[in-house]
Design an enzyme around this catalytic site. Structure first.
Site, PDB file in Angstrom:
ATOM      1  N   LYS A 288       5.252  29.386  10.999  1.00 52.98           N
ATOM      2  CA  LYS A 288       3.447  29.104   9.875  1.00 52.98           C
ATOM      3  C   LYS A 288       2.755  28.533  10.601  1.00 52.98           C
ATOM      4  O   LYS A 288       1.521  28.593  10.479  1.00 52.98           O
ATOM      5  CB  LYS A 288       4.039  28.669   8.392  1.00 52.98           C
TER       6      LYS A 288
ATOM      7  N   CYS B  85       7.249  35.474  -2.948  1.00 51.59           N
ATOM      8  CA  CYS B  85       8.034  34.648  -3.685  1.00 51.59           C
ATOM      9  C   CYS B  85       8.238  33.708  -4.321  1.00 51.59           C
ATOM     10  O   CYS B  85       8.412  32.345  -4.112  1.00 51.59           O
ATOM     11  CB  CYS B  85       8.854  34.390  -2.093  1.00 51.59           C
TER      12      CYS B  85
HETATM   13  C1  LIG Z   1       5.670  27.314   0.172  1.00 49.22           C
HETATM   14  C2  LIG Z   1       6.726  27.752   1.084  1.00 49.22           C
HETATM   15  N1  LIG Z   1       8.140  26.887   0.864  1.00 49.22           N
HETATM   16  C3  LIG Z   1       8.660  27.630   1.266  1.00 49.22           C
HETATM   17  C4  LIG Z   1       8.483  28.726   2.305  1.00 49.22           C
HETATM   18  C5  LIG Z   1       9.559  29.884   3.038  1.00 49.22           C
HETATM   19  O1  LIG Z   1       9.573  30.042   4.604  1.00 49.22           O
HETATM   20  P1  LIG Z   1      10.196  30.546   5.129  1.00 49.22           P
HETATM   21  O2  LIG Z   1      10.595  31.766   4.835  1.00 49.22           O
HETATM   22  O3  LIG Z   1       9.948  30.226   6.852  1.00 49.22           O
HETATM   23  O4  LIG Z   1      12.260  29.737   4.883  1.00 49.22           O
HETATM   24  C6  LIG Z   1       7.381  29.600   2.069  1.00 49.22           C
HETATM   25  C7  LIG Z   1       7.079  30.643   2.486  1.00 49.22           C
HETATM   26  O5  LIG Z   1       6.096  31.802   1.957  1.00 49.22           O
HETATM   27  C8  LIG Z   1       6.907  28.814   1.526  1.00 49.22           C
HETATM   28  O6  LIG Z   1       4.831  29.702   1.306  1.00 49.22           O
END
Ligand SMILES: Cc1ncc(COP(=O)(O)O)c(C=O)c1O
Length: 431
Positions: A246, A386
């Site tokens: 990200k 999500c």
């Molecule tokens: C606020 C937040 N936390 C956690 C995650 C999870 O990230 P990852 O999919 O890279 O584990 C995301 C992914 O969109 C997120 O936006």
């Protein structure tokens, strides 16, 4: 890397900032023609960010000339790979101002970082009758691991409510942190920035409140670390989770930062090679932190690529990245607010809203909106992001989400507003 600003772009650059348009030259993604034939307007960094050439080159160069397994060989290539890999750990530590790189555990992503804490710290520190507190604006990654933990050990998970304009309800937070039967919650887990609403949470204050109440605090910085300065010493948290993909880095690499004494006391999450110092037929002795938590061959080139992404962001300066996005957000919010029938979620105040705008258009499903945007070359995400509890809170199935990053500019903001107007025309709901 010099950030160039041409005179024509000057009006698009906030004072002391950089030109998003000029930075696009660093991202090969922009060389690929869109199927609509339109200029690509990429507004989906919140899902995963594009990679600048320096990151792609660092990965290719690692595989081409510096690749061997790490921490194992006593030959030159392995020592070279190890020093580059450990250099990436130092870069992560520097980026979040960790007191020591030994507190940085490489994992696959923020999800794994949070799971590591839930399994390793959680299963040894949370028991029957205990409470864990999270919030209703979290990504599932900061909800489901706590649900699983609480269900398994007989603890209760509580959620801090959110206000109509997408801020955490601080009175509710205070109430949730109150001791019950003389016991405070064991942990408070909160996002730095909501991926679904764009809200910037006052994590420093929240962590202080958690500590005053006697709880530990975990910050999910998946959406904050890429876009603003994040300093674990200043925030004062106990754990922090981040994802490389990200923040312009590769996928498959992320980090958990944890206070040294907590990491030292925690049992391993996964076991096997690399995380031990001795194995006999009777048992094994764990390696020191962070290696105790890094079983198996790690994502070597990915870590090194992430180090290059961090270098790129540091070159821009995280204060300037934040300023750039605040500038784009302010213009986008103003342009979108003027469109009838468009509901924008999250706080209107640019001081507490990151470069993420979630919108709902009366009468048009977000997936249809995103499809029409695509025909205009505008790439956004549609869905629940999500964060289904957020959708439940506002009684909506999904939103269309535009998210800004360093390569965006005011033309992209204008294209976004134009795409909204097109969608409304196509669906016959006004111009
Ligand atoms: C606020 C937040 N936390 C956690 C995650 C999870 O990230 P990852 O999919 O890279 O584990 C995301 C992914 O969109 C997120 O936006």
């Amino acid at each position: 890397m010099a950030v160039q600003t041409t005179p024509q772009q000057a009006s698009e650059v906030p004072e002391g900032g950089f030109s998003g348009a000029a930075l696009r030259a660093d991202f090969p993604m922009y060389e690929v023609p869109t199927r609509s034939g339109k200029r690509l307007v990429f507004l989906d960094a919140a899902a995963s960010a594009p990679k600048p050439r320096v990151v792609i080159d660092a990965i290719a160069e690692t595989y081409a000339h510096h690749y061997a397994n790490v921490h194992r060989g006593i030959y030159e290539l392995s020592e070279d790979a190890t020093s580059r890999f450990e250099g990436a750990r130092q870069a992560v530590a520097r980026f979040i101002n960790a007191p020591s790189e030994r507190e940085v555990v490489f994992v696959r992503n923020a999800t794994e970082a949070i799971n590591l804490v839930a399994y390793s710290w959680g299963r040894t520190n949370v028991g029957e009758g205990d409470r864990v507190v999270t919030t209703q604006l979290e990504h599932h990654a900061n909800i489901v691991p706590w649900q699983q933990l609480c269900a398994e050990v007989g603890a209760t998970l509580e959620y801090v409510a959110i206000t109509d304009d997408g801020r955490l309800d601080m009175d509710d937070l205070r109430a949730k942190l109150e001791p019950r039967e003389g016991r405070p919650p064991r942990l408070l887990a909160v996002a730095g920035v909501s991926n679904a609403l764009g809200t910037i949470n006052p994590v420093r204050e929240i962590v202080r409140m958690a500590h005053d109440a006697g709880a530990l605090a975990l910050v999910d910085a998946a959406q904050s670390a890429p876009h603003m300065p994040v300093d674990v010493a200043d925030i004062g948290c106990d754990f922090l989770a981040i994802s490389g993909h990200k923040m312009l880095g590769p996928s498959g690499i992320g980090a958990l930062w944890g206070r040294r004494e907590l990491l030292e006391a925690m049992p391993p999450f996964m076991t096997g090679g690399s995380m031990i110092i001795r194995v006999s037929l009777e048992g094994a002795e764990w390696n020191s932190v962070p290696h105790k938590f890094e079983a198996g061959t790690p994502a070597i080139a990915e870590a090194i690529g992430w180090g290059a992404a961090i270098g790129y962001l540091e070159n821009l300066g995280m204060e300037r990245v934040r300023e750039h996005e605040r500038y784009l957000f302010t213009h986008a919010w103003e342009a979108l607010s003027a469109i009838p029938g468009l509901r924008l979620l999250g706080p209107a105040d640019p001081e507490i809203h990151a470069g993420v705008i979630s919108m709902v258009m009366d009468e048009i499903h977000p997936h249809d909106v995103a499809t029409i945007f695509d025909a205009e070359g505008v790439a956004v995400r549609a869905g629940h992001h999500c964060a289904q509890p957020v959708m439940l809170r506002y009684d909506i199935p999904a939103t269309t989400r535009a998210s800004f990053y360093v390569y965006n500019d005011l033309d992209d903001v204008e294209a976004l507003a134009g795409a909204v107007r097109s969608a409304r025309r196509v669906f016959g709901v006004g111009g």
